[in-house]
Design an enzyme around this catalytic site. Structure first.
Site, PDB file in Angstrom:
ATOM      1  N   HIS A 105       0.790  -1.234   0.000  1.00 51.52           N
ATOM      2  CA  HIS A 105       0.000   0.000   0.000  1.00 51.52           C
ATOM      3  C   HIS A 105       0.825   1.289   0.000  1.00 51.52           C
ATOM      4  CE1 HIS A 105      -3.458  -2.466   0.272  1.00 51.52           C
ATOM      5  NE2 HIS A 105      -3.606  -2.537   1.573  1.00 51.52           N
ATOM      6  N   HIS A 176      -9.523   2.183   0.490  1.00 54.94           N
ATOM      7  CA  HIS A 176      -9.485   1.085   1.465  1.00 54.94           C
ATOM      8  C   HIS A 176     -10.578   1.217   2.529  1.00 54.94           C
ATOM      9  CE1 HIS A 176      -7.608  -2.106   3.790  1.00 54.94           C
ATOM     10  NE2 HIS A 176      -6.659  -2.218   2.889  1.00 54.94           N
ATOM     11  N   GLU A 312     -11.595  -3.664  -2.514  1.00 57.18           N
ATOM     12  CA  GLU A 312     -10.618  -2.716  -3.066  1.00 57.18           C
ATOM     13  C   GLU A 312     -10.451  -2.985  -4.556  1.00 57.18           C
ATOM     14  OE1 GLU A 312      -7.045  -3.291  -0.448  1.00 57.18           O
ATOM     15  OE2 GLU A 312      -8.566  -4.373   0.662  1.00 57.18           O
TER      16      GLU A 312
HETATM   17  C1  BGC Z   1      -4.538  -6.400   2.317  1.00 49.77           C
HETATM   18  C2  BGC Z   1      -4.406  -7.080   3.656  1.00 49.77           C
HETATM   19  C3  BGC Z   1      -3.863  -6.090   4.638  1.00 49.77           C
HETATM   20  C4  BGC Z   1      -4.780  -4.902   4.696  1.00 49.77           C
HETATM   21  C5  BGC Z   1      -4.208  -3.825   5.564  1.00 49.77           C
HETATM   22  C6  BGC Z   1      -5.506  -5.291   2.485  1.00 49.77           C
HETATM   23  O1  BGC Z   1      -5.653  -4.613   1.278  1.00 49.77           O
HETATM   24  O2  BGC Z   1      -4.933  -7.278   1.307  1.00 49.77           O
HETATM   25  O3  BGC Z   1      -3.564  -8.202   3.564  1.00 49.77           O
HETATM   26  O4  BGC Z   1      -3.692  -6.632   5.885  1.00 49.77           O
HETATM   27  O5  BGC Z   1      -4.988  -4.380   3.430  1.00 49.77           O
HETATM   28  O6  BGC Z   1      -5.130  -3.347   6.432  1.00 49.77           O
END
Ligand code: BGC
Length: 346
Positions: A105, A176, A312
C-alpha cells in the site's frame, strides 16, 4: 455524531479538515483530506433513519496512529510488491518494506498518511489533489494525482482517479474503506451475503504474493452465486489459511476497462445492499482478518477482527513483476484514469 474540530489540525504545514457531501435523498459522506479517508457513509434506510455503513475513527489523532488503512486512498501502489523491488526500462527500484518482506500500500508514508489539497466544489463533490515527489517511498517520477469524490442522487458514491507523471513509473490506486452493511459497530460481517463477478482469482504464496491465476470453481473462494461470508471462511483451504480468511484479488469478468459490476454485498440485519462498479480489472476482497481491536472506533466499539470488509478495486498485486498481468506502468504524456462506484440500495 462526528465533531469537525477533531479533524482540524495542521500536519507538515498543511491543514486537515472534515468535509461532508450530501445528496437529495439524505445520503451523507464524511471525508477527511488526511489520507483522503472516508470516515462515514450514512445511507438512508427504510424507516426515515440512516445507517452508517463504514468503520472509522473520530479524530485525526486516531487516524495518525492506525495501521489498518481505514477508509484511505491508497498509493502509489495498492496491495503488495514482492520484496519491494521492480524494474522499469532496465532500472531497478527498491521500495520501503513494510509488510514482512514485501512493500504494501505505498509504504508507511503512502497516500493514506499524506495531507491532500482539498476543494469542496459543491454539496455533492470533493476534489482532492496530491503531488507525490520523484523518489517518494522509492517510486520514480513526480506524480500528480487528483481524486474526485461525488455523492450521486441514486445513493452512490463515485470515486474518480486521474494521474500523470514526468518519468515512467508504476501505480495502482484504490480506496481502502471498511464496510459493515448492518452498521458500524454492529459486530462481525460473517452474516453478510456476497456476490463477486469473477471466475478466477490470483492465489498467493505464504507472503501473499500472487503465484498465477486460477479458477474459483470448486473452492471456498467461489462467490459467483450469492453466499454468506461465514459459510466457508474457516474451511480447510491453503489460501484461506495463508490470509486467515478472505484476502484475495479477484480477476473480474470483463472485456476491457469498461465500468462494470464487480460485486454486491448485503447486510441482512439492515437490509442494505451495496453494489460495486469499477473500470479496474481486479478487486481485493478482504474480510478484516488483521483487525485486532486496538483502535477505538467512532461507533464506541473497537475496530475488531472481521467486523468490516473491504472491496478494493485495483490492478493485480505485484503486477510490476508479472508481465502477464494488465500493466500498471504509466509513461509521461499518458493520463491514468480509473472510476469506482459504491451504490447503496435499501
Ligand atoms: C490487504 C491485507 C492487509 C490490509 C491492511 C488489504 O488490502 O490485502 O492483507 O492486511 O490491506 O489493512
Amino acid at each position: 455524531m462526528l465533531s469537525r474540530t477533531n479533524f482540524q489540525k495542521e500536519l507538515n504545514g498543511k491543514k486537515t479538515d472534515l468535509f461532508t457531501l450530501r445528496n437529495k435523498s439524505g445520503m451523507e459522506v464524511a471525508i477527511t483530506n488526511f489520507g483522503g479517508r472516508i470516515v462515514s457513509i450514512l445511507v438512508p434506510a427504510n424507516d426515515n433513519t440512516t445507517v452508517d455503513v463504514v468503520a472509522g475513527l473520530d479524530s485525526i489523532h486516531h487516524y495518525e496512529n492506525e495501521t489498518y488503512y481505514l477508509g484511505a486512498l491508497i498509493g502509489r501502489y495498492g496491495n503488495r510488491i514482492a520484496k519491494g523491488r521492480f524494474s522499469l526500462n532496465g532500472e531497478t527500484y527498491s521500495l520501503a518494506i513494510n509488510n514482512g518482506e514485501n512493500a504494501l500500500h505505498g509504504g508507511s508514508a503512502g497516500f493514506h498518511n499524506q495531507v491532500w489539497d482539498a476543494e469542496q466544489i459543491n454539496e455533492n463533490t470533493l476534489k482532492l489533489h496530491y503531488l507525490s515527489k520523484d523518489g517518494e517511498e522509492g517510486f520514480p517520477g513526480n506524480l500528480a494525482v487528483t481524486v474526485i469524490y461525488t455523492v450521486n442522487d441514486d445513493d452512490s458514491l463515485e470515486i474518480d482517479y486521474k494521474a500523470s507523471t514526468d518519468k515512467t513509473t508504476v501505480l495502482n490506486l484504490t480506496n481502502h474503506t471498511y464496510f459493515n452493511l448492518n452498521g458500524d459497530g454492529s459486530g462481525a460481517i460473517l452474516d453478510h451475503l456476497v456476490t463477486i463477478n469473477a471466475d478466477r482469482f490470483t492465489p498467493s504464496d505464504e507472503t501473499q504474493i500472487p503465484i498465477g491465476i486460477e479458477t474459483v470453481e470448486g473452492t471456498p473462494l467461489d462467490f459467483r452465486r450469492e453466499t454468506k461470508i461465514g459459510e466457508r471462511i474457516d474451511a480447510e483451504n491453503k489460501q484461506l489459511e495463508i490470509a486467515r480468511g478472505y484476502d484475495h484479488n479477484y480477476v473480474l469478468n470483463k472485456k476491457g476497462n469498461e465500468l462494470s459490476k464487480a460485486a454486491s454485498v448485503t447486510g441482512p440485519k439492515s437490509g442494505i445492499t451495496m453494489e460495486v462498479y469499477t473500470t479496474e480489472p481486479g478487486m481485493q476482497f478482504y474480510t478484516g482478518n488483521f483487525l485486532d481491536g486496538k483502535m477505538p472506533g467512532k461507533s464506541g466499539k473497537p475496530v475488531d477482527f472481521r467486523t468490516s470488509l473491504c472491496l478494493e478495486t485495483q490492478h493485480f498485486p505485484d503486477s510490476p513483476n508479472h508481465p502477464e498481468f494488465p500493466t500498471t506502468t504509466l509513461n509521461p504524456g499518458e493520463i491514468y484514469k480509473s472510476t469506482t462506484i459504491y451504490k447503496f440500495l435499501s
